[in-house]
Scaffold this motif. Structure first.
Motif, short mmCIF file in Angstrom:
data_model
loop_
_atom_site.label_atom_id
_atom_site.label_comp_id
_atom_site.label_asym_id
_atom_site.label_seq_id
_atom_site.Cartn_x
_atom_site.Cartn_y
_atom_site.Cartn_z
N SER A 141 -2.57 -2.15 -12.58
CA SER A 141 -3.57 -3.53 -13.34
C SER A 141 -2.55 -4.65 -12.25
O SER A 141 -3.45 -5.47 -12.03
CB SER A 141 -3.96 -3.60 -14.28
N ALA A 142 -1.48 -5.15 -12.50
CA ALA A 142 -1.15 -6.64 -12.11
C ALA A 142 -1.20 -6.20 -10.01
O ALA A 142 -1.45 -6.68 -9.68
CB ALA A 142 0.67 -5.79 -12.32
N LEU A 143 -0.38 -4.44 -9.82
CA LEU A 143 -0.81 -4.54 -8.12
C LEU A 143 -2.63 -4.57 -7.60
O LEU A 143 -2.72 -5.68 -6.73
CB LEU A 143 -0.80 -2.98 -7.98
N LEU A 144 -3.46 -4.29 -8.33
CA LEU A 144 -5.16 -4.68 -8.65
C LEU A 144 -5.18 -6.48 -8.49
O LEU A 144 -6.20 -6.51 -7.74
CB LEU A 144 -6.08 -4.00 -9.82
N VAL A 145 -4.74 -7.02 -9.93
CA VAL A 145 -5.13 -8.28 -10.16
C VAL A 145 -4.38 -8.86 -8.82
O VAL A 145 -5.01 -10.30 -8.22
CB VAL A 145 -4.56 -8.60 -11.49
N GLY A 146 -3.09 -8.78 -8.69
CA GLY A 146 -2.47 -9.38 -7.04
C GLY A 146 -3.50 -9.90 -6.54
O GLY A 146 -3.27 -10.45 -5.45
N GLY A 147 -3.47 -8.32 -5.41
CA GLY A 147 -4.58 -7.89 -4.41
C GLY A 147 -5.54 -8.47 -4.81
O GLY A 147 -6.24 -9.07 -3.45
N ILE A 148 -6.44 -9.01 -5.23
CA ILE A 148 -7.37 -9.50 -5.27
C ILE A 148 -7.37 -11.02 -5.80
O ILE A 148 -7.96 -12.21 -4.44
CB ILE A 148 -8.24 -9.42 -7.17
N TYR A 149 -6.26 -11.41 -6.20
CA TYR A 149 -6.10 -13.18 -5.80
C TYR A 149 -5.19 -12.39 -4.39
O TYR A 149 -5.91 -14.10 -3.27
CB TYR A 149 -4.06 -13.35 -7.01
N TYR A 150 -4.42 -12.14 -3.83
CA TYR A 150 -4.32 -12.67 -2.70
C TYR A 150 -4.97 -12.40 -1.40
O TYR A 150 -5.33 -13.27 -0.64
CB TYR A 150 -2.79 -11.57 -1.61
N MET A 151 -6.40 -11.64 -1.21
CA MET A 151 -7.49 -11.29 -0.53
C MET A 151 -8.06 -12.44 -0.28
O MET A 151 -8.98 -13.31 0.69
CB MET A 151 -8.13 -9.78 -1.09
N ILE A 152 -8.47 -12.79 -1.82
CA ILE A 152 -9.44 -14.13 -1.68
C ILE A 152 -8.79 -15.71 -1.03
O ILE A 152 -9.24 -16.09 -0.35
CB ILE A 152 -9.93 -14.21 -3.55
N MET A 163 -11.08 -6.49 6.57
CA MET A 163 -12.24 -7.15 5.77
C MET A 163 -12.06 -8.90 5.70
O MET A 163 -11.23 -8.51 5.28
CB MET A 163 -11.79 -6.02 4.31
N ASP A 164 -13.73 -8.43 5.83
CA ASP A 164 -13.99 -9.76 6.32
C ASP A 164 -14.04 -10.86 4.58
O ASP A 164 -15.67 -10.56 5.32
CB ASP A 164 -14.41 -10.97 7.12
N LEU A 165 -13.46 -11.28 3.88
CA LEU A 165 -14.80 -11.20 2.38
C LEU A 165 -15.57 -13.17 2.57
O LEU A 165 -16.24 -13.25 1.82
CB LEU A 165 -13.37 -12.51 0.77
N SER A 166 -15.80 -13.37 3.82
CA SER A 166 -16.70 -14.62 4.31
C SER A 166 -18.19 -13.22 4.07
O SER A 166 -18.83 -13.98 4.19
CB SER A 166 -16.35 -14.94 5.49
N ARG A 167 -17.86 -12.77 4.64
CA ARG A 167 -19.26 -11.56 4.70
C ARG A 167 -19.20 -10.77 3.43
O ARG A 167 -18.65 -10.21 2.04
CB ARG A 167 -19.38 -10.33 5.35
#
Length: 225
Positions: A141-152, A163-167
């Motif tokens: 879960s820490a990896l998933l949450v950290g990944g969400i933070y980083y990608m945003i 992956m381009d989150l602006s899309r």
């Protein structure tokens, strides 16, 4: 007066982040005199400390108490998806996270530690659920949450792994991936005795929705057993 100061700061933070925020900039944007600002705040650090307190409980708003009958996998998926959507929509929270990473002071430590405080009960809930599993759900879960933070936080710089989150379609792909990973994780935490009960209930023609509610086994897994 207080409202105009906060609105001015919000506009400046959205544009340049906390690191570029100055008392002069706030006063000019709010169209106030220095005495009006310093009557309320000792200095910029004192203002920031008051300003960010409204975000101290941001994560607790994301982690909502599950409704009655909601199974654990759905709850887990909802937390991660809500986290992604909430952070994506909250530009000030994004800037606060960037500031926490770049700044080490009493205020940045307090906001980060309070967020951790709200996370701990959630970690314990799922740690207990996976206690008989080989999956370290807290670490995953820490990896998933950290990944969400980083990608945003990274999305303004460049795409990440293509992956381009602006899309919008890439944001939808990420949410779909979260749900897929949740399904894989929760397959590993279903205890054999619970599976036997679920199989017996299926033989008695109990609706899958009820079986899922009673046992916590996701419907997609029930369909396969």
């Amino acid at each position: 007066m207080e409202k105009s100061i906060l609105e001015a700061a919000t506009t400046l933070i959205e544009k340049g982040g906390f690191s570029r925020l100055t008392t002069t900039g706030i006063m000019q944007k709010a169209e106030i005199e220095p005495v009006q600002f310093y009557r309320r705040y000792k200095d910029l650090d004192a203002f920031i400390d008051e300003y960010v307190k409204k975000f101290d409980y941001w994560f607790s708003g994301v982690v909502k108490v599950p409704v009655s009958g909601e199974n654990n996998q759905t709850y887990y998926e909802d937390i991660l998806c809500n986290l992604f959507n909430s952070l994506w929509d909250n530009k000030i929270m994004q800037e606060l996270l960037r500031w926490e990473i770049a700044t080490d002071n009493e205020t940045s430590r307090r906001t980060a530690q309070l967020r951790e405080f709200h996370t701990l009960p959630l970690c314990q809930r799922f740690a207990d659920l996976f206690s008989d599993s080989d999956t370290d759900i807290v670490a995953v879960s820490a990896l998933l949450v950290g990944g969400i933070y980083y990608m945003i936080l990274h999305h303004r710089v460049s795409a990440f792994s293509g992956m381009d989150l602006s899309r919008e379609q890439d944001r939808e792909r990420l949410l779909k991936a979260i749900k897929h990973l949740s399904g894989l994780l929760f397959q590993d935490c279903v205890q054999p005795s619970v599976i036997k009960i679920a199989v017996a209930m299926k033989k008695d023609a109990v609706p899958l929705e009820k079986i899922s509610g009673y046992t916590g086994i996701p419907i997609q897994i029930l369909e396969k057993i």
